[in-house]
Design a protein around this motif. Structure first.
Motif, PDB file in Angstrom:
ATOM      1  N   GLU A 293      78.788   7.870  20.302  1.00 39.64           N
ATOM      2  CA  GLU A 293      78.466   7.724  18.884  1.00 39.64           C
ATOM      3  C   GLU A 293      79.343   8.598  17.985  1.00 39.64           C
ATOM      4  N   TYR A 294      79.951   9.654  18.511  1.00 39.99           N
ATOM      5  CA  TYR A 294      80.729  10.571  17.678  1.00 39.99           C
ATOM      6  C   TYR A 294      82.236  10.349  17.814  1.00 39.99           C
ATOM      7  N   ILE A 295      82.645   9.325  18.521  1.00 38.59           N
ATOM      8  CA  ILE A 295      84.058   8.974  18.632  1.00 38.59           C
ATOM      9  C   ILE A 295      84.372   7.901  17.596  1.00 38.59           C
ATOM     10  N   ASP A 296      85.453   8.108  16.833  1.00 35.29           N
ATOM     11  CA  ASP A 296      85.853   7.135  15.819  1.00 35.29           C
ATOM     12  C   ASP A 296      86.570   5.970  16.505  1.00 35.29           C
ATOM     13  N   HIS A 297      85.916   4.814  16.521  1.00 37.77           N
ATOM     14  CA  HIS A 297      86.461   3.662  17.228  1.00 37.77           C
ATOM     15  C   HIS A 297      87.484   2.896  16.398  1.00 37.77           C
ATOM     16  N   ASP A 298      87.656   3.295  15.117  1.00 39.99           N
ATOM     17  CA  ASP A 298      88.692   2.664  14.302  1.00 39.99           C
ATOM     18  C   ASP A 298      90.061   3.290  14.535  1.00 39.99           C
ATOM     19  N   GLN A 299      90.103   4.409  15.215  1.00 37.04           N
ATOM     20  CA  GLN A 299      91.354   5.080  15.517  1.00 37.04           C
ATOM     21  C   GLN A 299      91.802   4.728  16.940  1.00 37.04           C
ATOM     22  N   PRO A 300      93.095   4.930  17.252  1.00 42.33           N
ATOM     23  CA  PRO A 300      93.577   4.611  18.610  1.00 42.33           C
ATOM     24  C   PRO A 300      92.808   5.409  19.674  1.00 42.33           C
ATOM     25  N   MET A 301      92.432   4.696  20.745  1.00 41.90           N
ATOM     26  CA  MET A 301      91.703   5.312  21.853  1.00 41.90           C
ATOM     27  C   MET A 301      92.433   4.947  23.142  1.00 41.90           C
ATOM     28  N   LEU A 302      92.992   5.939  23.816  1.00 39.57           N
ATOM     29  CA  LEU A 302      93.819   5.704  24.996  1.00 39.57           C
ATOM     30  C   LEU A 302      93.245   6.467  26.178  1.00 39.57           C
ATOM     31  N   VAL A 303      93.034   5.736  27.285  1.00 46.65           N
ATOM     32  CA  VAL A 303      92.670   6.322  28.575  1.00 46.65           C
ATOM     33  C   VAL A 303      93.512   5.595  29.612  1.00 46.65           C
ATOM     34  N   ASN A 304      94.500   6.270  30.179  1.00 46.12           N
ATOM     35  CA  ASN A 304      95.445   5.606  31.078  1.00 46.12           C
ATOM     36  C   ASN A 304      95.864   6.531  32.211  1.00 46.12           C
ATOM     37  N   PHE A 305      96.153   5.891  33.357  1.00 42.48           N
ATOM     38  CA  PHE A 305      96.769   6.584  34.484  1.00 42.48           C
ATOM     39  C   PHE A 305      98.261   6.629  34.194  1.00 42.48           C
ATOM     40  N   THR A 306      98.779   7.835  33.921  1.00 44.03           N
ATOM     41  CA  THR A 306     100.135   7.953  33.396  1.00 44.03           C
ATOM     42  C   THR A 306     101.185   8.319  34.434  1.00 44.03           C
ATOM     43  N   GLY A 307     100.796   8.794  35.603  1.00 44.23           N
ATOM     44  CA  GLY A 307     101.827   9.121  36.572  1.00 44.23           C
ATOM     45  C   GLY A 307     101.314  10.000  37.691  1.00 44.23           C
ATOM     46  N   VAL A 308     102.211  10.232  38.655  1.00 39.45           N
ATOM     47  CA  VAL A 308     101.915  11.059  39.816  1.00 39.45           C
ATOM     48  C   VAL A 308     102.642  12.381  39.642  1.00 39.45           C
TER      49      VAL A 308
END
Length: 416
Positions: A293-308
């Motif tokens: 509820e406290y995360i602004d969903h209108d802004q970019p939201m990124l959760v990614n596996f970026t590397g080893v």
């Protein structure tokens, strides 16, 4: 004027027993008392009434004149009494000097009224009357306006006072060309701070109450005041920091108080053995953030596996909170991280630790073990026996044993 007062002075002396020179001062003071009471009734009763009106400036004018008017009445009365006594006793003091002093006193009171008016204007700019359509302005702009107008009032009054003293303004302006250059060289740092302060007020990179910091200098804190020469900043450990205004023209200033959102940026390092759970962990974290509820969903939201990485499987987290308050942001970030910890436990995953594994060849290990065993046996064989211990056959006697044998033989010979 003395001729007009002569009948009254004679009447007061004959019927009241007053000295002839005391009547005029008493009359002047009586008129001053009456004027003071009238001014008090008008200003002190009219001011509260005007504060309830929708006009923005009428009560400010009355409040600006309240005290200076009463001081001017009594000051002017005392100066008039002094001028009368000088004329009465024919002292060496011309009427022109008395007029000049009264003029200078009046200019001083007008300057006081102007400065009080500036303060009242600043308060009205910050806090408009109830029901007035005007919007309040920020404290920095109001302070800048009041300082500029106040300086203008002082300059104008000073020039008028110099003119009343007989100083030619044309000479002052002519001296200003050469004198300005000399003053510019002598006070270039002060002038640099002054114009930098003016630029801060005009450009408005920050205002009073803002949290600012500079990556170029060790400057960070909350702005308490923006003066013409210095800016006062309160650091987060409650120390006062005074920064010359000229410094702001050569450094980069960040203003975190004007950010629209606060960011949560974290890199989670999972273990190598959790490679099969990475996809599910990322999906679960993304789902949790989408429902937070406290995360602004209108802004970019990124959760990614970026590397080893060298020791980890890196998962990037990049979201924005709906608040800009620093304390609330810290609470939200803590809640997000604790929820991520629960997700890792649910998927039998964990954060990685920097470890290093060493694999030894089995043949090398056995050879090293046999070498250590033979070395220990050789060391035991070469160690000398302890004194007094049993000696094996064929081994020679030690020095102590030879001495003991000689003494035994000598004893046997003596007995024989």
């Amino acid at each position: 004027m003395l001729e007009l007062l002569a009948p009254l002075e004679a009447f007061a002396k004959d019927h009241l027993g007053l000295p002839h020179w005391l009547l005029a001062p008493l009359l002047i003071l009586a008129v001053a008392l009456l004027a003071d009471l009238t001014a008090w009734l008008i200003t002190w009763r009219l001011g509260p009434l005007l504060q309830r009106t929708r006009s923005r400036w009428d009560d400010a004018v009355v409040m600006a004149f309240r005290r200076p008017l009463r001081v001017w009445i009594w000051g002017f009365a005392l100066l008039s009494v002094a001028a009368f006594l000088v004329a009465r006793f024919e002292l060496d003091w011309s009427d022109g000097e008395a007029i000049k002093i009264r003029s200078l006193f009046t200019l001083l009171m007008l300057a006081w009224v102007g400065l009080r008016m500036v303060k009242q204007v600043e308060q009205r700019l910050l806090f408009p009357p109830p029901g007035h359509p005007a919007k309040p302005i920020d404290a920095s702009s109001a302070s800048a306006i009041s300082k500029v107008v106040g300086a203008s009032v002082l300059v104008v009054v000073s020039l008028l006072a110099l003119e009343r003293l007989g100083v030619q303004l044309s000479g002052i302006l002519a001296f200003g060309g050469v004198g300005g250059i000399m003053v510019g060289f002598a006070a270039r740092d002060v002038l640099a701070n002054f114009f930098s302060g003016l630029a801060v007020h005009l450009d408005d990179p920050f205002k009073v109450g803002d949290w600012i910091r500079s990556p170029d200098r060790e400057i960070e804190g909350v702005v308490e005041d923006i003066g013409w020469r210095l800016t006062r900043i309160r650091t987060f450990d409650s120390r006062l920091l005074f920064v010359p205004n000229s410094a702001f023209s050569t450094i980069t200033v960040e203003n975190p108080s004007r950010m629209h959102h606060r960011r949560i940026f974290q890199t989670l390092g999972l273990r190598y053995q959790d490679m099969t759970q990475v996809r599910a962990v990322v999906a679960a974290i993304r789902e949790m953030l989408e429902s937070h509820e406290y995360i602004d969903h209108d802004q970019p939201m990124l959760v990614n596996f970026t590397g080893v990485g060298e020791h980890t499987l890196d998962v990037m987290l990049h979201v924005y909170t709906a608040t800009t308050d620093w304390a609330e942001h810290q609470d939200i970030q803590q809640d997000v991280l604790l929820r991520i910890a629960d997700i890792l436990d649910e998927h039998d995953a964990a954060l990685a630790l920097p470890v290093r594994e060493l694999t030894l060849n089995q043949a090398i290990a056995l050879e090293a073990s046999e070498h250590d065993t033979s070395s220990s046996d050789n060391a035991a064989a070469e160690r000398p026996p302890e004194p007094g211990g049993d000696q094996p056959k064929g081994q020679g006697k030690l020095r102590g044993d030879e001495a003991a044998s000689s003494s035994s033989n000598a004893t046997q010979d003596n007995d024989a």
